[in-house]
Write a protein that holds these residues in place. Structure first.
Motif, mmCIF file in Angstrom:
data_model
loop_
_atom_site.group_PDB
_atom_site.id
_atom_site.type_symbol
_atom_site.label_atom_id
_atom_site.label_comp_id
_atom_site.label_asym_id
_atom_site.label_seq_id
_atom_site.Cartn_x
_atom_site.Cartn_y
_atom_site.Cartn_z
ATOM 1 N N TYR A 207 -22.922 -30.205 8.123
ATOM 2 C CA TYR A 207 -21.921 -30.819 8.994
ATOM 3 C C TYR A 207 -22.657 -31.770 9.942
ATOM 4 O O TYR A 207 -23.682 -31.407 10.533
ATOM 5 C CB TYR A 207 -21.164 -29.761 9.788
ATOM 6 N N THR A 208 -22.109 -32.962 10.080
ATOM 7 C CA THR A 208 -22.740 -33.985 10.911
ATOM 8 C C THR A 208 -22.178 -33.942 12.322
ATOM 9 O O THR A 208 -20.949 -33.949 12.513
ATOM 10 C CB THR A 208 -22.499 -35.386 10.314
ATOM 11 N N VAL A 209 -23.071 -33.906 13.297
ATOM 12 C CA VAL A 209 -22.643 -33.898 14.701
ATOM 13 C C VAL A 209 -22.149 -35.293 15.068
ATOM 14 O O VAL A 209 -22.908 -36.263 15.011
ATOM 15 C CB VAL A 209 -23.793 -33.470 15.628
ATOM 16 N N THR A 210 -20.875 -35.393 15.422
ATOM 17 C CA THR A 210 -20.281 -36.686 15.758
ATOM 18 C C THR A 210 -20.017 -36.853 17.247
ATOM 19 O O THR A 210 -19.735 -37.966 17.694
ATOM 20 C CB THR A 210 -18.951 -36.865 14.999
ATOM 21 N N ALA A 211 -20.089 -35.784 18.011
ATOM 22 C CA ALA A 211 -19.856 -35.881 19.458
ATOM 23 C C ALA A 211 -20.398 -34.624 20.136
ATOM 24 O O ALA A 211 -20.530 -33.565 19.512
ATOM 25 C CB ALA A 211 -18.369 -36.035 19.763
ATOM 26 N N VAL A 212 -20.702 -34.771 21.429
ATOM 27 C CA VAL A 212 -21.122 -33.648 22.260
ATOM 28 C C VAL A 212 -20.190 -33.594 23.470
ATOM 29 O O VAL A 212 -20.052 -34.587 24.196
ATOM 30 C CB VAL A 212 -22.590 -33.787 22.717
ATOM 31 N N ALA A 213 -19.543 -32.460 23.649
ATOM 32 C CA ALA A 213 -18.574 -32.300 24.742
ATOM 33 C C ALA A 213 -19.227 -31.604 25.934
ATOM 34 O O ALA A 213 -20.159 -30.812 25.778
ATOM 35 C CB ALA A 213 -17.376 -31.481 24.271
ATOM 36 N N GLY B 68 -20.279 -39.761 21.971
ATOM 37 C CA GLY B 68 -19.353 -39.777 20.852
ATOM 38 C C GLY B 68 -18.023 -40.401 21.224
ATOM 39 O O GLY B 68 -17.694 -40.570 22.401
ATOM 40 N N ASP B 69 -17.233 -40.745 20.199
ATOM 41 C CA ASP B 69 -15.938 -41.393 20.378
ATOM 42 C C ASP B 69 -14.832 -40.362 20.218
ATOM 43 O O ASP B 69 -14.689 -39.771 19.141
ATOM 44 C CB ASP B 69 -15.773 -42.508 19.330
ATOM 45 N N PRO B 70 -14.022 -40.104 21.247
ATOM 46 C CA PRO B 70 -12.975 -39.081 21.131
ATOM 47 C C PRO B 70 -11.936 -39.396 20.059
ATOM 48 O O PRO B 70 -11.314 -38.487 19.517
ATOM 49 C CB PRO B 70 -12.350 -39.048 22.526
ATOM 50 N N ALA B 71 -11.754 -40.681 19.744
ATOM 51 C CA ALA B 71 -10.736 -41.056 18.766
ATOM 52 C C ALA B 71 -11.174 -40.784 17.332
ATOM 53 O O ALA B 71 -10.340 -40.567 16.448
ATOM 54 C CB ALA B 71 -10.369 -42.530 18.931
ATOM 55 N N THR B 72 -12.466 -40.799 17.066
ATOM 56 C CA THR B 72 -12.954 -40.672 15.686
ATOM 57 C C THR B 72 -13.870 -39.463 15.476
ATOM 58 O O THR B 72 -14.328 -39.232 14.352
ATOM 59 C CB THR B 72 -13.726 -41.939 15.287
ATOM 60 N N ALA B 73 -14.126 -38.679 16.524
ATOM 61 C CA ALA B 73 -15.112 -37.598 16.425
ATOM 62 C C ALA B 73 -14.760 -36.573 15.357
ATOM 63 O O ALA B 73 -15.656 -35.994 14.729
ATOM 64 C CB ALA B 73 -15.267 -36.913 17.783
ATOM 65 N N LEU B 74 -13.469 -36.341 15.114
ATOM 66 C CA LEU B 74 -13.065 -35.300 14.179
ATOM 67 C C LEU B 74 -12.327 -35.847 12.963
ATOM 68 O O LEU B 74 -11.635 -35.104 12.261
ATOM 69 C CB LEU B 74 -12.175 -34.278 14.903
ATOM 70 N N VAL B 75 -12.498 -37.118 12.691
ATOM 71 C CA VAL B 75 -11.801 -37.740 11.563
ATOM 72 C C VAL B 75 -12.467 -37.371 10.244
ATOM 73 O O VAL B 75 -11.798 -37.079 9.245
ATOM 74 C CB VAL B 75 -11.748 -39.263 11.735
ATOM 75 N N GLN B 76 -13.800 -37.382 10.201
ATOM 76 C CA GLN B 76 -14.515 -37.072 8.965
ATOM 77 C C GLN B 76 -14.331 -35.598 8.592
ATOM 78 O O GLN B 76 -14.231 -34.732 9.454
ATOM 79 C CB GLN B 76 -16.006 -37.368 9.121
ATOM 80 N N ARG B 77 -14.325 -35.318 7.292
ATOM 81 C CA ARG B 77 -14.081 -33.964 6.815
ATOM 82 C C ARG B 77 -15.169 -32.993 7.290
ATOM 83 O O ARG B 77 -14.875 -31.889 7.709
ATOM 84 C CB ARG B 77 -14.001 -33.950 5.283
ATOM 85 N N ASN B 78 -16.430 -33.378 7.194
ATOM 86 C CA ASN B 78 -17.520 -32.486 7.574
ATOM 87 C C ASN B 78 -18.112 -32.871 8.929
ATOM 88 O O ASN B 78 -19.325 -32.793 9.129
ATOM 89 C CB ASN B 78 -18.614 -32.479 6.502
ATOM 90 N N ALA B 79 -17.245 -33.264 9.850
ATOM 91 C CA ALA B 79 -17.685 -33.585 11.208
ATOM 92 C C ALA B 79 -17.683 -32.313 12.057
ATOM 93 O O ALA B 79 -16.846 -31.423 11.864
ATOM 94 C CB ALA B 79 -16.775 -34.629 11.829
#
Length: 792
Positions: free
Chosen positions: A178-184, A134-145
């Protein structure tokens, strides 16, 4: 020559097995304790230092001073402070708000409660939590991310390759995708921020705008400052922004505190928050207290010092047996420097053996230590470069401390006197006796501290809370409506083993309440029903309880506690009006006795009870002995009514005990430290008693020939040591008294120290010392005087 030193040292250790074993055991315990505590301190000091921006990250907190001189700090804030300060103060580069919470997660037919954090979209740009994908810059930009940790991804999907997959989370009354946009990656254990699920935070007009927005506190705000920012100047600017934006609120606050608002907002360095957690209502995970780190450091030093003192005493105690060996070495040309090297060599060999054994002890005790300290330390920590250097320094220091004085004493023997058997060591042995006094003073201090900690802990556990928490089951149900609560209560009350059902709001919410036109106080707001006080056995001191006979109670009536009345300055609370939120007023109909709704380690706050809000949990009172059957019936009823919500419960008395888990851990750690110190001290005392008996062998023989009984001889040998122990107590007990008073000041509800408590500790120490000395004293009293007089 070096080989000869090593061989001689080894032979002496083997020849004197008892002394060697006692010395090695003491040093092993001392070194092992020091190693474990160094591991603990390394972990504590490493918290939050993996973030790239750590030197410029700060947590926002508020600081309020009252006319009484009291200063209170609160580690949480609201939605408004972050964006408002960022827009008005150029030194602030970014802000991140973190709000903890729970949501029901659904995957297929499985529904489980899931802790989560709501954070701003720049979370991964401010904090250095690495991503697996995932992209740290955009991972939490979407409302249902949603961002999952590797553990959460494996839990819900069986893999970490989950980008683009959907997780259903319950919001309000329905599940939303909710869509998974990144895995930490898994959060480091030395991180104050821990998470498995992250959601993108969205503010609201109610929490980001208006006068009341500055008074709503529910989350933690972090600021990233410019590299050249002046911290004090930034804090002053924050207060200036608050004063300028809220003139009416400032006027009310100044009227309430009778002073000018100054320094309301403060910034705490991010790397300090783990050990400087001295704030009310802080949301920091696993926060510690720097006081405990100081205590552990002191314990490590005390134990190692006592072990070294023990070594010195035992080495000197058996020195008479080596006097002729030293005389022969000197007569045959041995120099004092050579003898010093020999004895230091013996010390370092013994320390090396103890050091290796200590590593094994550390490995064996590490699981137990982790449970006591609530850590996840591993033996691999020992191989950290700084820690290895620390252990090498510890080894060298221990070897020198333990061996230097005996080496000086033994190498200074006069060869003629030693060969004629006329050697006398140390005159009245002031140094050895002083060391014993120091040992037992340290041991008595630790035993006293442990006894007081035990007493305070038991006081907190058994103190009357002001309500009945027995056989009370807490069933969690977020967003429980009033009709649902009535239906659930009706269903459960059909069971004769269920005595009462009490719906209540979720947790304890702190909100400002206006008590007069220009003043307000922050209090705990609790939503209950009319049977709450009677079932919980909370006394009503004035006025009345909520009642179904008064329909207005469910809309316009409140009950307050004693602390609320005192804080408000009321002489008669009944009939007083309060207001908060959009509600114009509530009327006070009753005053209840203060009860401990939280930990007794914190003072009871003003509390307000009302009936006009929704619920978040249910208290169920059950009959004693019906736990298994009642829990089964509660669960079945719950699942019938709420099939898509996971069932979870806890007993209230168990929840109350969890408030004192830290005290319980420290109680066990201090107990262990006390046992270790008293054991090593007793070994040292035993060594000194051996030394005393050996030095007075002929005197004891003469006394027995002249008619002294074994009891008289035993008393003669023991009384000297008893005076040393009493002197140690004279030194230690005042220190215990002063330290205990200072430590107990942190608790608003605490035990009263008494002289009898310290007298009991002193008696225990004296009995332990007498038991240690009595073995050698009785042995001396029963010895054959003929053999004593014939000794060389």
């Amino acid at each position: 020559m070096f080989r000869n030193y090593v061989l001689t040292a080894w032979r002496n250790l083997i020849r004197n097995r008892v002394y060697s074993v006692i010395n090695i055991a003491g040093l092993t315990l001392g070194l092992a304790c020091a190693m474990l505590i160094l591991l603990y301190l390394k972990d504590e000091l490493s918290f939050d230092r993996f973030h790239a921006n750590r030197d410029y990250l700060y947590k926002l907190y508020t600081e309020a001073s009252f006319p009484s001189g009291e200063t209170r700090r609160m580690g949480i804030s609201g939605d408004v402070q972050g964006p408002r300060f960022k827009s008005k103060i150029p030194e602030i580069r970014a802000f991140v708000r973190i709000q903890g919470g729970y949501a029901d997660a659904r995957l297929g037919s499985v529904v489980v409660p899931q802790p989560l954090l709501n954070v701003d979209s720049n979370f991964f740009q401010v904090f250095s939590f690495p991503l697996l994908s995932g992209d740290p810059a955009t991972a939490l930009v979407q409302r249902n991310a949603v961002v999952l940790s590797e553990d959460a991804a494996t839990k819900y999907f069986g893999s970490t390759n989950v980008i683009g997959k959907t997780l259903l989370l319950k919001k309000d009354s329905s599940f939303e995708p909710y869509t998974v946009t990144a895995v930490a990656r898994r959060c480091p254990q030395n991180s104050s921020i821990q998470f498995d699920v992250l959601l993108s935070k969205r503010g609201s007009p109610q929490t980001e705008q208006g006068d009341m927005a500055w008074s709503i506190f529910f989350e933690t705000t972090y600021f990233l400052l410019d590299t050249h920012a002046d911290l004090k100047r930034v804090e002053d600017k924050m207060t200036e922004v608050f004063v300028k934006d809220n003139p009416e609120m400032v006027r009310r606050m100044e009227a309430a505190t009778h002073g000018k608002i100054d320094g309301l907002y403060r910034l705490q360095p991010f790397t300090d928050i783990h050990l400087a957690n001295n704030m009310e209502r802080d949301n920091i995970t696993g926060a510690s207290d720097v006081t405990y780190s100081y205590i552990l450091s002191g314990i490590a030093f005390f134990i190692l010092l006592i072990a070294c003192i023990n070594f010195v005493n035992l080495t000197v105690a058996r020195s008479l047996k080596r006097a002729k060996e030293i005389g022969v070495r000197k007569v045959t040309g041995g120099t004092r420097n050579q003898l010093i090297l020999q004895f230091l060599g013996e010390s370092f060999i013994l320390c090396a053996v103890a050091f290796v054994l200590a590593l094994g002890v550390v490995q064996g005790l590490l699981p137990l230590f982790n449970r006591l300290a609530d850590k996840a330390l591993a033996l691999s920590y020992l191989f950290d470069v700084k820690l290895v250097c620390g252990y090498i320094a510890l080894f060298l220091l221990t070897g020198l401390l333990a061996g230097f004085y005996p080496a000086l004493v033994l190498s200074g023997f006069n060869p003629v006197q030693t060969l004629y058997g006329r050697i006398s060591i140390g005159g009245r042995n002031y140094l050895q006796k002083s060391l014993v006094v120091l040992q037992f003073a340290l041991s008595a201090f630790l035993i006293g501290a442990t006894a007081i900690l035990f007493s305070q802990f038991n006081f907190l556990i058994h103190k009357d809370l002001g309500y009945d928490d027995s056989h009370l089951v807490l069933v969690n149900k977020a967003d429980l409506t009033r009709p649902e609560a009535r239906l659930f209560k009706t269903e459960l009350m059909k069971d004769p083993d269920i005595l009462a059902v009490l719906p209540k709001d979720e947790g304890f919410n702190f909100n400002p309440v206006k008590i007069r036109g220009d003043s307000s106080i922050t209090c705990v707001n609790v939503t209950v029903d009319e049977s709450f006080l009677s079932v919980m056995k909370i006394p009503v001191l004035q006025g009345r309880n909520f009642s179904a006979d008064f329909p207005s109670d469910s809309a316009n009536s409140v009950i307050v506690n004693e602390t609320f009345v005192k804080r408000a300055g009321w002489t008669d609370a009944i009939g007083q009006r309060v207001s908060f939120g959009e509600k114009e007023y509530y009327q006070v109909i009753g005053v209840i006795k203060d009860y401990a709704y939280g930990s007794l380690a914190e003072a009871i706050e003003p509390e307000l009870l009302r009936m006009d809000q929704g619920y978040g949990m249910v208290y169920v009172k059950i009959k004693s002995g019906s736990e298994t059957a009642s829990l089964g019936r509660i669960e079945r009823a719950y699942k019938r009514m709420f099939p898509l919500t996971p069932f979870s419960y806890v007993f209230k008395d168990d929840e109350n005990k969890k408030y004192y888990e830290a005290e319980e851990r420290w109680k066990q750690m201090l107990l262990f430290a006390s046992v270790v110190t008293i054991f090593i001290s007793c070994v040292g005392l035993f060594g000194l008693s051996v030394f005393s008996v050996e030095r007075r062998t002929k005197e004891i023989g003469v006394r027995k020939v002249l008619g002294a009984s074994p009891g008289i001889i035993a008393t003669l040998v023991s009384k000297d040591f008893l005076w040393l122990v009493i002197l140690a107590l004279v030194v230690a007990m005042p220190a215990v008294w002063i330290g205990a008073h200072k430590w107990l000041e942190r608790y608003p509800y605490r035990i009263t120290l008494s002289v009898w408590m310290l007298a009991g500790v002193a008696m225990v120490v004296v009995l332990i010392a007498l038991a240690t000395v009595s073995f050698q004293a009785v042995r001396a009293g029963r010895a054959n005087p003929v053999k004593s007089l014939r000794v060389e």
